[in-house]
Design a protein around this motif. Structure first.
Motif, mmCIF file in Angstrom:
data_model
loop_
_atom_site.group_PDB
_atom_site.id
_atom_site.type_symbol
_atom_site.label_atom_id
_atom_site.label_comp_id
_atom_site.label_asym_id
_atom_site.label_seq_id
_atom_site.Cartn_x
_atom_site.Cartn_y
_atom_site.Cartn_z
ATOM 1 N N HIS A 1 -77.151 32.733 -7.625
ATOM 2 C CA HIS A 1 -77.346 32.388 -6.359
ATOM 3 C C HIS A 1 -78.480 31.077 -6.356
ATOM 4 C CE1 HIS A 1 -74.083 34.893 -4.940
ATOM 5 N NE2 HIS A 1 -74.764 35.833 -5.669
ATOM 6 N N TYR B 1 -71.931 34.172 -2.125
ATOM 7 C CA TYR B 1 -71.992 32.885 -2.373
ATOM 8 C C TYR B 1 -72.181 32.098 -1.288
ATOM 9 C CZ TYR B 1 -70.919 33.993 -7.186
ATOM 10 O OH TYR B 1 -71.183 34.606 -8.353
ATOM 11 N N TRP C 1 -68.805 31.147 -10.306
ATOM 12 C CA TRP C 1 -69.357 32.710 -10.586
ATOM 13 C C TRP C 1 -69.665 32.575 -12.225
ATOM 14 C CZ3 TRP C 1 -64.107 31.314 -11.148
ATOM 15 C CH2 TRP C 1 -63.339 32.377 -11.794
#
Ligand code: GLC
Ligand code: MG
Length: 531
Positions: free
Chosen positions: A245, A277, A206
């Motif tokens: 993404h 995700y 992330w």
């Protein structure tokens, strides 16, 4: 999904090895690849399906391998490439899978890429890292912080710019907006996949893309004195950006060039964000790591609510997963105590989704107190007093009652737990009621029963500190009942049932027939096959 469509990573169990601490074969006090090879039969007999190894690449070890200086090599401390190839072959010969740790967010500051990037503003790799001019006052370009303490920016005198590092200054962040860097990292993935590696656990997924405008992170209203300095801000612009993404999707496409490979993401985010995700149409990570059980208080109502929230938030065909321990968090047996650690194991191995077991948790290993002068973890050394040390959960695996628990013939890099003569593989393997026996039984029944490895999850109404649910596949049903308290409680789910206890935290309950209403002694956990 038809039973045949489930792949190894849906049905299987992952086991995490922290390679420095698993088994040392050459007496230098640090675990290595040949050590892992020696212990593959143990892992096979234990009943796990896949092994994930934390980084084994060349590294100056500023963050114990999470600072990579060569993405396609093996650190001499761990062995040579031929040892790795042998490990991979031996894992596959046993019908198991091997997952590597990929660290794409940052490299080591000693990586040739960074050395080039740093050499001049005009170098063709300058843009592979995140370089910015000083802010108006000559200080850092913005307020972003390092997870390990202090500013996230480091000034370079020679080229008069700052570079960004989300972790140590020895771990400069790579610039994933640069297409050449992207191609280079995807090529590294192909290198290992071609060798036959079965997948990657992607480090700090992330974090991979940051706000293009470098906007300041806002203050965290919940920050209190005594917390680590990173908690002062909410990393709203420095992590979890929409563009991440696209990157994850590109990684997934590389994974899909090969058969049945797996993409796991390390992501510490609330459930609602975590599930993004999986990607559009599940074209992102197969398994965004679910760390809820690492973070929740050990409370049945809270855990039940979280399971329901997670199950409800999963995208269609998104496959769940659960993690109980890893090399960054206090061990489960220390967090919840020895008795409840058994229920935690039952929970991990009977919930719906792929479980990840942290090495040593199958023995009930606990955090080890590390004397100040022996602290190794940069997270603790950088911010003494507030940075939590991760050494306690990284101590050597306890194999037997001989010197250093059979981990090494030399001086172990971290001290061993004092009770290793009691808590070790050799002693617990056949010891009735031991944590290891419980794991062996759970892994066995989980592998045998489709209800437990692919079945539906049905919550059961319960109260008073009981966590209960049913796993169901076609006509087969298992009822799991866990007393998460240390007092006796009644279990009366409000429907009629009859069944036989197949596995229990308390051995003496195994084989017993039960029905409808039961008294659950303190800390009791039951896996009941319903008739
Ligand atoms: C991940 C790793 C952790 C490491 C950090 C920086 O969180 O699990 O051990 O320190 O990334 O790479
Ligand atoms: Mg060694």
């Amino acid at each position: 999904m038809n039973y045949k469509e489930y792949l190894w990573w849906h049905k299987g169990v992952v086991y995490q090895i922290y390679p420095r601490s698993f088994k040392d074969s050459d007496g230098d006090g640090v675990g290595d690849l040949r050590g892992i090879i020696e212990k593959l039969d143990y892992l096979k007999d234990l009943g796990v399906d896949a092994v994930w190894i934390s980084p084994i690449y060349p590294s100056p070890m500023a963050d114990f391998g999470y600072d990579v200086s060569d993405y396609t090599g093996i650190h001499p401390l761990f062995g040579e490439m031929k040892d790795f190839d042998e490990l991979l072959t031996e894992v596959h010969q046993r019908g198991m899978k091997l997952i590597l740790d990929l660290v794409p967010n940052h490299s080591s500051n000693k990586h040739p890429w960074f050395l080039e990037s740093k050499s001049s503003k005009n170098n063709h790799k300058r843009d592979w890292y995140i370089w910015k001019d000083p802010g108006k006052d000559g200080g850092p370009p913005n307020n972003w912080l390092s997870v390990f303490g202090g500013s996230g920016w480091e000034y370079d005198e020679k080229t008069e710019q700052y570079y960004y590092h989300a972790f140590l200054k020895e771990q400069p962040d790579l610039n994933w907006r640069n297409p050449d860097l992207q191609q280079a990292m995807l090529a590294i993935m192909r290198y290992w996949l071609k060798k036959g590696v079965d997948g990657f656990r992607v480090d700090v997924m992330w974090h991979m893309i940051k706000d293009e405008q470098l906007r300041d992170d806002p203050p965290n209203p919940e920050y209190k004195k005594g917390m680590n300095s990173y908690s002062k801000l909410l990393p709203a612009y420095s992590t979890d950006q929409d563009e991440v993404h696209d990157i994850v999707h590109k990684m997934r496409k590389v994974i899909d060039e090969y058969d049945e490979r797996l993409l796991i993401g390390e992501i510490y985010l609330p459930i609602s964000k975590l599930v993004s995700y999986y990607g559009e149409d599940n074209q992102g990570a197969h398994l965004p790591f679910n760390f809820q059980l690492l973070q929740l208080p050990w409370n049945a109502a809270r855990i039940k609510a979280t399971i329901d929230e997670y199950e409800g938030a999963l995208p269609e065909n998104g496959w769940p997963n659960w993690v109980l321990g890893n090399h960054d968090n206090s061990r489960i047996a220390s967090r919840v105590g020895k008795d409840q650690a058994k229920n935690a194991a039952i929970l991990l191995l009977t919930l719906r989704g792929t479980p990840t077991i942290y090495y040593g948790d199958e023995l009930g290993m606990q955090d080890v107190d590390i004397p100040k002068e022996k602290i190794q973890d940069p997270q603790a050394l950088n911010e003494p007093g507030v940075g939590r040390s991760r050494d306690p959960e990284r101590t050597p695996m306890q194999w037997d009652a001989t010197k250093n628990a059979g981990f090494t013939k030399g001086d172990p890099w971290l001290p061993l737990m004092v009770n290793y003569k009691e808590i070790n593989v050799k002693k617990q393997w056949d010891q009735p009621g031991s944590m290891l026996q419980l794991h062996r039984k759970l892994l066995k029944i989980r592998a045998q029963e489709p209800a437990l490895h692919v079945g539906n999850y049905l919550p059961v109404l319960s109260q008073d500190g009981i966590l209960s649910y049913i796993r169901k596949y076609e006509e087969q049903q298992f009822l799991i009942v866990l007393n998460l308290t240390d007092s006796e409680v009644n279990f009366a789910p409000g429907f009629k049932w009859t069944g036989t206890v197949k596995v229990s935290s308390h051995e003496e309950f195994e084989g017993k027939e039960m029905n409808d209403k039961i008294n659950l002694p303190a800390n009791l956990g039951l896996v009941i096959k319903l008739e």
